[in-house]
Design an enzyme around this catalytic site. Structure first.
Site, PDB file in Angstrom:
ATOM      1  N   ASP A 178       0.855  -1.193   0.000  1.00 26.20           N
ATOM      2  CA  ASP A 178       0.000   0.000   0.000  1.00 26.20           C
ATOM      3  C   ASP A 178       0.887   1.238   0.000  1.00 26.20           C
ATOM      4  OD1 ASP A 178      -3.296  -0.060   1.132  1.00 26.20           O
ATOM      5  OD2 ASP A 178      -2.318   1.784   0.487  1.00 26.20           O
ATOM      6  N   LEU A 195       2.096   1.557  -6.759  1.00 23.70           N
ATOM      7  CA  LEU A 195       2.104   0.745  -7.993  1.00 23.70           C
ATOM      8  C   LEU A 195       2.744   1.499  -9.156  1.00 23.70           C
ATOM      9  CD1 LEU A 195      -1.290  -1.187  -8.029  1.00 23.70           C
ATOM     10  CD2 LEU A 195       0.958  -1.957  -7.290  1.00 23.70           C
ATOM     11  N   SER A 255     -16.130  -3.205 -10.480  1.00 23.29           N
ATOM     12  CA  SER A 255     -17.241  -2.502  -9.835  1.00 23.29           C
ATOM     13  C   SER A 255     -18.509  -2.662 -10.654  1.00 23.29           C
ATOM     14  CB  SER A 255     -16.871  -1.022  -9.756  1.00 23.29           C
ATOM     15  OG  SER A 255     -18.004  -0.250  -9.469  1.00 23.29           O
ATOM     16  N   TYR A 301     -13.739   7.444 -13.209  1.00 21.70           N
ATOM     17  CA  TYR A 301     -13.496   6.311 -12.308  1.00 21.70           C
ATOM     18  C   TYR A 301     -14.072   5.031 -12.935  1.00 21.70           C
ATOM     19  CZ  TYR A 301     -14.689   2.919  -8.724  1.00 21.70           C
ATOM     20  OH  TYR A 301     -14.866   1.733  -8.050  1.00 21.70           O
ATOM     21  N   LYS A 344     -12.263   1.464 -14.644  1.00 29.66           N
ATOM     22  CA  LYS A 344     -12.559   0.049 -14.346  1.00 29.66           C
ATOM     23  C   LYS A 344     -12.897  -0.708 -15.635  1.00 29.66           C
ATOM     24  CE  LYS A 344     -12.121   0.128  -9.828  1.00 29.66           C
ATOM     25  NZ  LYS A 344     -11.052  -0.606  -9.137  1.00 29.66           N
ATOM     26  N   TYR A 367     -18.024  -5.465  -7.709  1.00 23.80           N
ATOM     27  CA  TYR A 367     -18.633  -5.231  -6.401  1.00 23.80           C
ATOM     28  C   TYR A 367     -19.849  -4.339  -6.542  1.00 23.80           C
ATOM     29  CZ  TYR A 367     -13.699  -5.886  -4.913  1.00 23.80           C
ATOM     30  OH  TYR A 367     -12.415  -6.314  -4.717  1.00 23.80           O
ATOM     31  N   PHE A 368     -20.868  -4.623  -5.751  1.00 23.12           N
ATOM     32  CA  PHE A 368     -21.983  -3.696  -5.651  1.00 23.12           C
ATOM     33  C   PHE A 368     -21.648  -2.706  -4.516  1.00 23.12           C
ATOM     34  CE2 PHE A 368     -24.874  -4.552  -9.069  1.00 23.12           C
ATOM     35  CZ  PHE A 368     -24.148  -5.554  -9.694  1.00 23.12           C
ATOM     36  N   ARG A 405     -30.012   0.325  -3.953  1.00 19.27           N
ATOM     37  CA  ARG A 405     -28.693  -0.272  -4.181  1.00 19.27           C
ATOM     38  C   ARG A 405     -28.612  -1.641  -3.525  1.00 19.27           C
ATOM     39  NH1 ARG A 405     -28.857   3.419  -6.968  1.00 19.27           N
ATOM     40  NH2 ARG A 405     -27.343   5.038  -7.430  1.00 19.27           N
ATOM     41  N   ASP A 454     -26.410   9.753 -10.629  1.00 18.44           N
ATOM     42  CA  ASP A 454     -26.948   8.597  -9.896  1.00 18.44           C
ATOM     43  C   ASP A 454     -28.037   7.885 -10.691  1.00 18.44           C
ATOM     44  OD1 ASP A 454     -25.323   8.736  -7.733  1.00 18.44           O
ATOM     45  OD2 ASP A 454     -26.809   9.595  -6.360  1.00 18.44           O
TER      46      ASP A 454
HETATM   47  N1  UFG Z   1     -27.017   8.811  -1.208  1.00 15.94           N
HETATM   48  C1  UFG Z   1     -27.756   9.733  -0.474  1.00 15.94           C
HETATM   49  N2  UFG Z   1     -27.074  10.551   0.371  1.00 15.94           N
HETATM   50  C2  UFG Z   1     -25.721  10.502   0.527  1.00 15.94           C
HETATM   51  C3  UFG Z   1     -24.984   9.579  -0.239  1.00 15.94           C
HETATM   52  C4  UFG Z   1     -25.658   8.739  -1.093  1.00 15.94           C
HETATM   53  O1  UFG Z   1     -28.973   9.793  -0.578  1.00 15.94           O
HETATM   54  O2  UFG Z   1     -25.170  11.288   1.318  1.00 15.94           O
HETATM   55  C5  UFG Z   1     -27.733   7.863  -2.077  1.00 15.94           C
HETATM   56  C6  UFG Z   1     -27.303   7.870  -3.523  1.00 15.94           C
HETATM   57  O3  UFG Z   1     -28.060   8.809  -4.259  1.00 15.94           O
HETATM   58  C7  UFG Z   1     -27.580   6.414  -3.926  1.00 15.94           C
HETATM   59  C8  UFG Z   1     -27.319   5.628  -2.643  1.00 15.94           C
HETATM   60  O4  UFG Z   1     -27.437   6.581  -1.599  1.00 15.94           O
HETATM   61  O5  UFG Z   1     -28.929   6.255  -4.272  1.00 15.94           O
HETATM   62  C9  UFG Z   1     -25.938   4.981  -2.577  1.00 15.94           C
HETATM   63  O6  UFG Z   1     -24.957   5.968  -2.821  1.00 15.94           O
HETATM   64  P1  UFG Z   1     -23.406   5.688  -2.508  1.00 15.94           P
HETATM   65  O7  UFG Z   1     -22.681   6.960  -2.797  1.00 15.94           O
HETATM   66  O8  UFG Z   1     -23.248   5.094  -1.170  1.00 15.94           O
HETATM   67  O9  UFG Z   1     -23.031   4.557  -3.554  1.00 15.94           O
HETATM   68  P2  UFG Z   1     -23.156   4.550  -5.153  1.00 15.94           P
HETATM   69  O10 UFG Z   1     -24.108   3.469  -5.501  1.00 15.94           O
HETATM   70  O11 UFG Z   1     -23.427   5.892  -5.695  1.00 15.94           O
HETATM   71  O12 UFG Z   1     -21.671   4.226  -5.571  1.00 15.94           O
HETATM   72  C10 UFG Z   1     -21.059   2.999  -5.234  1.00 15.94           C
HETATM   73  C11 UFG Z   1     -19.561   3.217  -5.072  1.00 15.94           C
HETATM   74  C12 UFG Z   1     -18.927   3.599  -6.387  1.00 15.94           C
HETATM   75  C13 UFG Z   1     -19.313   2.633  -7.450  1.00 15.94           C
HETATM   76  C14 UFG Z   1     -20.797   2.440  -7.527  1.00 15.94           C
HETATM   77  C15 UFG Z   1     -21.071   1.318  -8.457  1.00 15.94           C
HETATM   78  O13 UFG Z   1     -19.310   4.235  -4.136  1.00 15.94           O
HETATM   79  O14 UFG Z   1     -17.521   3.530  -6.222  1.00 15.94           O
HETATM   80  O15 UFG Z   1     -21.307   2.085  -6.232  1.00 15.94           O
HETATM   81  O16 UFG Z   1     -22.353   0.956  -8.535  1.00 15.94           O
HETATM   82  F1  UFG Z   1     -18.906   3.107  -8.651  1.00 15.94           F
END
Ligand code: UFG
Length: 336
Positions: A31, A59, A125, A149, A153, A177-178, A231, A295
Site C-alpha cells: 500500500d 504501484l 465494480s 473512475y 474500471k 462489487y456492488f 442499491r 446517480d
Molecule cells: N445517497 C444519499 N445521500 C448521501 C450519499 C448517497 O442519498 O449522502 C444515495 C445515492 O443517491 C444512492 C445511494 O445513496 O442512491 C448509494 O450511494 P453511494 O454513494 O453510497 O453509492 P453509489 O451506488 O453511488 O456508488 C457505489 C460506489 C462507487 C461505485 C458504484 C457502483 O461508491 O464507487 O457504487 O455501482 F462506482
C-alpha cells in the site's frame, strides 16, 4: 499459499486479509497509504493472531513493486484492490484517475509476468454496467461508464481480458462489487474515508455519532417503490469471502472470468436509514435534497452466476451490515 494484496490496508483489502489469514494463507500487503494507514495491518494482526508482511510502495513505482516480488518469491496470486475510487473527484481530475488506476495496473501485470505470477483477482465494480441496462445486472450485459473512475474500471477489465487472450497461462477473476458496507465484527477495522464521506453508509454513521448534522437524501422522486435510490448493499466480510472463492475458482482454470458480488437484493436510501435507526436505537435527522448528478434509480446484481460457479452466497443481511458499521463508528477505531 502466499497471496499479495495491493491496496491491502484499505477497506476491502484489510477485511480480505483477515479472511485469508484465518484460512491459513500467507499474506503480503502492499500500500502507499494514500487513503489508509499502516495501523490497519496491525489490527489485522491483532484480530487474527497471525503475522503478515506490510510493504509501503506505490504501484506507479515499478522498482518498488518489483522488489516486493523479487524479495518474496513464491507468490501464488495477487488480489488487486489499489486504486483511486471517488466518483466525483474522478470527474474533476480525470488524468489523475486514468494515470493512477491504469498505469498502476499495467506496472503490476508486467511485474507479475516477469516474476511468473499469473493469477489475479481484480477489484472491479458494478459501475462497469452501462447506465441503460435494466436491473438486475447480469455479467454479460454491455459495459460502459459515466465518469472517469468507472471508465478506468471498464478499461482495466478490457486490458486484463486482452492479456488473458494473448497469454493462455493467465487466470483472472474480475469481481464486480456492488455497495460494500459493514465492517469486521471486532470493530477494529472498517471504512475510514478522508474528510466528509461521499457514500451513504459512512455518512449515516457520522450523523448517528453526532459528527455531521443531517443525512441528505439525494432525491425522492425516482421511479422506485419509495422514490429513493435502490442499491445492493453487501457486507464487506461477504465480499472478502467472494475473493477466496474466486481465487480457488481461477486456480483450476485459465482465462478471465467476471462475477457480480452482491446480495441480489436492493434496499432504498430510506430503507437503509430505517434499518440503521433500528440498530442505533434513535431517529436520525434527515432531509430530502436534489438528485445527485450521475446517480441511477436502481442498481442490483443478478447473483446466479457467482452462486453457480463460485458457490458464493452472501451470509449477512442488512441488519448485520448496520450493526457492524455502527460498532466500527462507536469503538472510535475509525477516527485514528
Ligand atoms: N445517497 C444519499 N445521500 C448521501 C450519499 C448517497 O442519498 O449522502 C444515495 C445515492 O443517491 C444512492 C445511494 O445513496 O442512491 C448509494 O450511494 P453511494 O454513494 O453510497 O453509492 P453509489 O451506488 O453511488 O456508488 C457505489 C460506489 C462507487 C461505485 C458504484 C457502483 O461508491 O464507487 O457504487 O455501482 F462506482
Amino acid at each position: 499459499m502466499k497471496i499479495l494484496l495491493t491496496g491491502g490496508t484499505g477497506f476491502i483489502g484489510s477485511h480480505t486479509a483477515v479472511a485469508l489469514l484465518e484460512r491459513g494463507f500467507e499474506v503480503i500487503l502492499l500500500d502507499n497509504f494514500s487513503n489508509s494507514s499502516p495501523d490497519a495491518a496491525d489490527r489485522v494482526r491483532e484480530i487474527t493472531g497471525r503475522d503478515l508482511l506490510c510493504i509501503k510502495t506505490d504501484l506507479l513505482d515499478a522498482d518498488g513493486v518489483g522488489l516486493a516480488f523479487s524479495q518474496n518469491p513464491g507468490i501464488d496470486a495477487v488480489m488487486h484492490f489499489a486504486g483511486f475510487k471517488a466518483v466525483g473527484e474522478s470527474v474533476s481530475e480525470p488524468l489523475a484517475y486514468y494515470h493512477n488506476n491504469i498505469a498502476g495496473t499495467l506496472n503490476l501485470i508486467e511485474i507479475m509476468n516477469k516474476n511468473g505470477v499469473k493469477k489475479l483477482i481484480f477489484s472491479s465494480s458494478a459501475t462497469v454496467y452501462r447506465a441503460d441496462n435494466p436491473v438486475p445486472y447480469f455479467e454479460d450485459y454491455p459495459l460502459g461508464a459515466t465518469n472517469p473512475y468507472g471508465w478506468s474500471k471498464v478499461m482495466i477489465e478490457q486490458i486484463l481480458r486482452d492479456v488473458c487472450a494473448a497469454n493462455p497461462e493467465w487466470s483472472m477473476a474480475l469481481l464486480r462489487y456492488f455497495n460494500p458496507i459493514g465492517a469486521h465484527e471486532s470493530g477494529m477495522i472498517g471504512e475510514a474515508p478522508n474528510g466528509i464521506p461521499n457514500n451513504l453508509m459512512p455518512y449515516i454513521t457520522k450523523v448517528a455519532a453526532g459528527e455531521l448534522p443531517v443525512i441528505h437524501i439525494f432525491g425522492d422522486d425516482y421511479d422506485t417503490p419509495d422514490g429513493t435510490g435502490v442499491r445492493d448493499y453487501i457486507h464487506v466480510m461477504d465480499l472478502a469471502e467472494g475473493h477466496i472463492l474466486a481465487m480457488n475458482y481461477i486456480r483450476e482454470r485459465k482465462g478471465a472470468w467476471s462475477f457480480n458480488l452482491g446480495t441480489g437484493k436492493g434496499y432504498s436510501v430510506k430503507e437503509l436509514i430505517a434499518a440503521f435507526e433500528k440498530v442505533c436505537g434513535k431517529e436520525l435527522p434527515k432531509q430530502t435534497d436534489a438528485r445527485r448528478a450521475g446517480d441511477l434509480p436502481a442498481a442490483y446484481a443478478n447473483t446466479a452466476l457467482a452462486k453457480k460457479e463460485l458457490g458464493f452466497a452472501a451470509r449477512y443481511g442488512i441488519e448485520k451490515m448496520c450493526e457492524d458499521s455502527w460498532r466500527w463508528q462507536i469503538t472510535g477505531a475509525c477516527r485514528k
